[in-house]
Write an enzyme that holds these catalytic residues in place. Structure first.
Site, mmCIF file in Angstrom:
data_model
loop_
_atom_site.group_PDB
_atom_site.id
_atom_site.type_symbol
_atom_site.label_atom_id
_atom_site.label_comp_id
_atom_site.label_asym_id
_atom_site.label_seq_id
_atom_site.Cartn_x
_atom_site.Cartn_y
_atom_site.Cartn_z
ATOM 1 N N ASP A 1 0.861 -1.190 0.000
ATOM 2 C CA ASP A 1 0.000 0.000 0.000
ATOM 3 C C ASP A 1 0.895 1.236 0.000
ATOM 4 O OD1 ASP A 1 -2.396 1.534 0.097
ATOM 5 O OD2 ASP A 1 -2.184 1.807 2.249
ATOM 6 N N SER A 2 0.304 2.367 -0.365
ATOM 7 C CA SER A 2 1.043 3.628 -0.284
ATOM 8 C C SER A 2 1.411 3.929 1.167
ATOM 9 C CB SER A 2 0.182 4.765 -0.826
ATOM 10 O OG SER A 2 -1.007 4.852 -0.060
ATOM 11 N N GLY B 1 -3.386 9.033 -3.828
ATOM 12 C CA GLY B 1 -4.701 9.352 -4.392
ATOM 13 C C GLY B 1 -4.845 10.733 -4.996
ATOM 14 N N CYS C 1 -11.194 2.385 -0.559
ATOM 15 C CA CYS C 1 -9.809 2.765 -0.235
ATOM 16 C C CYS C 1 -9.487 1.979 1.027
ATOM 17 C CB CYS C 1 -9.727 4.266 0.026
ATOM 18 S SG CYS C 1 -8.158 4.783 0.786
ATOM 19 N N THR C 2 -8.335 1.323 1.036
ATOM 20 C CA THR C 2 -8.053 0.433 2.171
ATOM 21 C C THR C 2 -7.774 1.190 3.474
ATOM 22 O OG1 THR C 2 -5.759 0.284 1.403
ATOM 23 C CG2 THR C 2 -7.261 -1.504 0.769
ATOM 24 N N HIS C 3 -7.602 2.505 3.398
ATOM 25 C CA HIS C 3 -7.496 3.277 4.640
ATOM 26 C C HIS C 3 -8.864 3.406 5.329
ATOM 27 C CE1 HIS C 3 -3.585 4.592 3.069
ATOM 28 N NE2 HIS C 3 -3.339 5.197 4.219
ATOM 29 N N GLU D 1 -2.898 9.106 7.907
ATOM 30 C CA GLU D 1 -1.426 8.948 7.933
ATOM 31 C C GLU D 1 -0.805 9.841 9.006
ATOM 32 O OE1 GLU D 1 0.820 6.958 5.964
ATOM 33 O OE2 GLU D 1 -0.985 5.882 5.349
ATOM 34 N N CYS E 1 -4.251 -1.581 -2.253
ATOM 35 C CA CYS E 1 -4.408 -0.148 -2.465
ATOM 36 C C CYS E 1 -5.276 -0.004 -3.716
ATOM 37 C CB CYS E 1 -3.037 0.487 -2.682
ATOM 38 S SG CYS E 1 -3.106 2.232 -3.123
ATOM 39 N N ASN E 2 -6.461 0.560 -3.547
ATOM 40 C CA ASN E 2 -7.367 0.714 -4.694
ATOM 41 C C ASN E 2 -6.800 1.674 -5.716
ATOM 42 O OD1 ASN E 2 -10.187 -0.603 -3.885
ATOM 43 N ND2 ASN E 2 -9.173 0.192 -2.069
#
Ligand code: DGL
Length: 269
Positions: A7-8, A40, A194-196, A162, A70-71
């Site tokens: 992921d980012s 994103g 979004c995986t967040h 983040e 990560c989408n």
């Protein structure tokens, strides 16, 4: 032996956590490109180049299979990477398909023509890059007809998570849900694309109301991965697991430990 999860930043931990519970005997190598997050707000070319470089590093670390948890990277880079050809014995998978299969109540690998499904009005919450790619709508159209998707680009939520600013993240969730409801007052289902966002799932559910079914990716992707590894047991790689970041390992470790409520130690990628 380790399966790679990319992921980012911290969002892919929601997928990693589910995958570790579902597959306790599999080692995972988690890779966060924290120095360059968020993805994103970047353009597709940039996201493609960053994703490709990170995945190459994961292959060098011994992964054969990398899940883009990560989408944004799945939307901008996955298809292009697959079309350009991967090194021999390496595979990359994204996170859209398991989610769409759950929404459309299809079995894994069901390739029959698109058909009408139960849910007709779907809210999609995702990063600006994922929304503008229209990748979710494209994948959905292969499987379902007659579904109205209203997408909301949720600027700011990834940055707030983040930074560990959960008060700001919660305020942004409420305002993005409000904006969505002005365009689609009564969605039947909501996709956290979004995986967040599963880190804010309670807040999304509260803002949307109990009547809206919220889909998020952790368990769905973990189940698909279990199915994939059952069919491809040789894809577990040769490297050791662990947590890698391109950012500051101490800072990323603190946030990850806070989110997963267990000690997570990152090292420099
Ligand atoms: N977790 C990533 C996703 O699923 C997020 C993105 C970002 O870096 O903006 O889209």
């Amino acid at each position: 032996m380790a399966v790679g999860i990319f992921d980012s930043g911290l969002g892919g931990l929601t997928v990693l956590n589910a995958a570790q519970s579902r597959l306790p005997d599999v080692d995972f190598l988690y890779y966060a490109d924290s120095a360059r997050a968020p993805y994103g707000v970047r353009d597709a070319e940039d996201i493609y180049n960053l994703t490709k470089a990170a995945v190459a590093d994961m292959w060098d670390k011994g992964c054969d299979l990398v899940i883009l948890a990560c989408n944004t990277a799945s939307a901008a880079a996955l298809r292009r990477m697959q079309e350009e050809g991967l090194p021999e014995g390496k595979r990359v998978l994204g996170v859209f398909v398991p989610l769409i299969e759950a929404l459309t109540e299809r079995q894994w690998g069901d390739n029959s023509p698109p058909r009408e499904v139960e849910v007709k009005h779907v809210a999609l919450f995702a990063t600006p890059a994922t929304v503008s790619s229209r990748a979710f709508q494209r994948e959905l159209a292969f499987r379902a007809i007659g579904v109205d998707v209203e997408a909301q680009a949720c600027g700011g939520i990834v940055d707030a998570i983040e930074d560990g600013d959960m008060i700001l993240a919660e305020a942004l969730v409420r305002s993005h849900v409000d904006a969505l409801q002005r365009k689609m007052p009564e969605p039947q289902a909501a996709i956290l694309g979004c995986t967040h966002y599963p880190l804010m799932e309670k807040e999304f559910q509260a803002a949307l109301g109990a009547g809206v079914k919220v889909f998020s990716q952790g368990t769905l992707v973990a189940d698909s991965l279990a199915d994939y590894l059952e069919r491809h047991p040789d894809m577990k790689g040769s490297g050791k697991g662990g947590y890698f970041t391109t950012g500051d390992p101490a800072r990323v470790s603190d946030r990850a430990t806070q989110f997963l409520r267990r000690e997570i130690r990152f090292q420099a990628a």
